[in-house]
Design a protein around this motif. Sequence first.
Motif, PDB file in Angstrom:
ATOM      1  N   UNK A  31       0.820  -1.203   0.000  1.00 10.58           N
ATOM      2  CA  UNK A  31       0.000   0.000   0.000  1.00 10.58           C
ATOM      3  C   UNK A  31       0.856   1.255   0.000  1.00 10.58           C
ATOM      4  N   UNK A  32       1.908   1.256   0.785  1.00 14.05           N
ATOM      5  CA  UNK A  32       2.823   2.400   0.821  1.00 14.05           C
ATOM      6  C   UNK A  32       3.526   2.610  -0.506  1.00 14.05           C
ATOM      7  N   UNK A  33       3.933   1.513  -1.137  1.00 11.39           N
ATOM      8  CA  UNK A  33       4.592   1.619  -2.442  1.00 11.39           C
ATOM      9  C   UNK A  33       3.645   2.193  -3.489  1.00 11.39           C
ATOM     10  N   UNK A  34       2.414   1.735  -3.478  1.00  8.98           N
ATOM     11  CA  UNK A  34       1.424   2.243  -4.431  1.00  8.98           C
ATOM     12  C   UNK A  34       1.175   3.724  -4.194  1.00  8.98           C
ATOM     13  N   UNK A  35       1.053   4.114  -2.943  1.00 10.39           N
ATOM     14  CA  UNK A  35       0.805   5.523  -2.609  1.00 10.39           C
ATOM     15  C   UNK A  35       1.955   6.393  -3.092  1.00 10.39           C
ATOM     16  N   UNK A  36       3.189   5.969  -2.819  1.00  9.09           N
ATOM     17  CA  UNK A  36       4.352   6.753  -3.250  1.00  9.09           C
ATOM     18  C   UNK A  36       4.447   6.790  -4.764  1.00  9.09           C
ATOM     19  N   UNK A  37       4.099   5.703  -5.421  1.00  8.37           N
ATOM     20  CA  UNK A  37       4.128   5.658  -6.876  1.00  8.37           C
ATOM     21  C   UNK A  37       3.136   6.654  -7.459  1.00  8.37           C
ATOM     22  N   UNK A  38       1.932   6.710  -6.895  1.00  2.34           N
ATOM     23  CA  UNK A  38       0.922   7.662  -7.351  1.00  2.34           C
ATOM     24  C   UNK A  38       1.389   9.095  -7.144  1.00  2.34           C
ATOM     25  N   UNK A  39       2.019   9.358  -6.012  1.00  2.00           N
ATOM     26  CA  UNK A  39       2.516  10.707  -5.738  1.00  2.00           C
ATOM     27  C   UNK A  39       3.608  11.091  -6.727  1.00  2.00           C
ATOM     28  N   UNK A  40       4.462  10.150  -7.067  1.00  2.00           N
ATOM     29  CA  UNK A  40       5.534  10.420  -8.029  1.00  2.00           C
ATOM     30  C   UNK A  40       4.941  10.790  -9.388  1.00  2.00           C
ATOM     31  N   UNK A  41       3.929  10.062  -9.832  1.00  2.00           N
ATOM     32  CA  UNK A  41       3.285  10.361 -11.109  1.00  2.00           C
ATOM     33  C   UNK A  41       2.646  11.735 -11.081  1.00  2.00           C
ATOM     34  N   UNK A  42       1.977  12.063  -9.980  1.00  2.00           N
ATOM     35  CA  UNK A  42       1.328  13.368  -9.857  1.00  2.00           C
ATOM     36  C   UNK A  42       2.360  14.487  -9.879  1.00  2.00           C
ATOM     37  N   UNK A  43       3.494  14.293  -9.194  1.00  2.00           N
ATOM     38  CA  UNK A  43       4.556  15.286  -9.180  1.00  2.00           C
ATOM     39  C   UNK A  43       5.127  15.497 -10.579  1.00  2.00           C
ATOM     40  N   UNK A  44       5.356  14.422 -11.307  1.00  2.00           N
ATOM     41  CA  UNK A  44       5.868  14.536 -12.672  1.00  2.00           C
ATOM     42  C   UNK A  44       4.899  15.315 -13.557  1.00  2.00           C
ATOM     43  N   UNK A  45       3.606  15.062 -13.397  1.00  2.00           N
ATOM     44  CA  UNK A  45       2.594  15.776 -14.173  1.00  2.00           C
ATOM     45  C   UNK A  45       2.606  17.260 -13.838  1.00  2.00           C
ATOM     46  N   UNK A  46       2.654  17.585 -12.552  1.00  2.00           N
ATOM     47  CA  UNK A  46       2.692  18.990 -12.139  1.00  2.00           C
ATOM     48  C   UNK A  46       3.955  19.693 -12.630  1.00  2.00           C
ATOM     49  N   UNK A  47       5.082  19.014 -12.575  1.00  2.00           N
ATOM     50  CA  UNK A  47       6.333  19.608 -13.057  1.00  2.00           C
ATOM     51  C   UNK A  47       6.270  19.865 -14.555  1.00  2.00           C
ATOM     52  N   UNK A  48       5.696  18.935 -15.306  1.00  2.35           N
ATOM     53  CA  UNK A  48       5.560  19.114 -16.751  1.00  2.35           C
ATOM     54  C   UNK A  48       4.636  20.291 -17.052  1.00  2.35           C
ATOM     55  N   UNK A  49       3.542  20.415 -16.307  1.00  2.00           N
ATOM     56  CA  UNK A  49       2.613  21.531 -16.503  1.00  2.00           C
ATOM     57  C   UNK A  49       3.281  22.855 -16.157  1.00  2.00           C
ATOM     58  N   UNK A  50       4.035  22.888 -15.087  1.00  2.00           N
ATOM     59  CA  UNK A  50       4.722  24.121 -14.692  1.00  2.00           C
ATOM     60  C   UNK A  50       5.747  24.530 -15.749  1.00  2.00           C
ATOM     61  N   UNK A  51       6.449  23.552 -16.282  1.00  2.72           N
ATOM     62  CA  UNK A  51       7.433  23.833 -17.319  1.00  2.72           C
ATOM     63  C   UNK A  51       6.754  24.382 -18.564  1.00  2.72           C
ATOM     64  N   UNK A  52       5.629  23.784 -18.945  1.00  2.00           N
ATOM     65  CA  UNK A  52       4.882  24.235 -20.131  1.00  2.00           C
ATOM     66  C   UNK A  52       4.336  25.647 -19.913  1.00  2.00           C
TER      67      UNK A  52
END
Length: 55
Positions: A31-52
């Motif tokens: 469960x912890x691994x899944x949660x951290x994985x989801x957070x990593x994906x969300x962070x990558x999306x936010x970083x890409x949006x901020x860069x754009x």
Amino acid sequence: MFLSDVLNRANRNEVDPATARTLAYIGQVLGGLIERSDLEKRLETLEAQAKENSR
């Protein structure tokens, strides 16, 4: 669901307590691994949006 199933089965003496403890621990780790994985994906999306948006 998994952890509640393990707890219920242990409560009904269908699973050895040591096995139930091990399964519960593994479930928590996964469960912890899944949660951290989801957070990593969300962070990558936010970083890409901020860069754009900075262009």
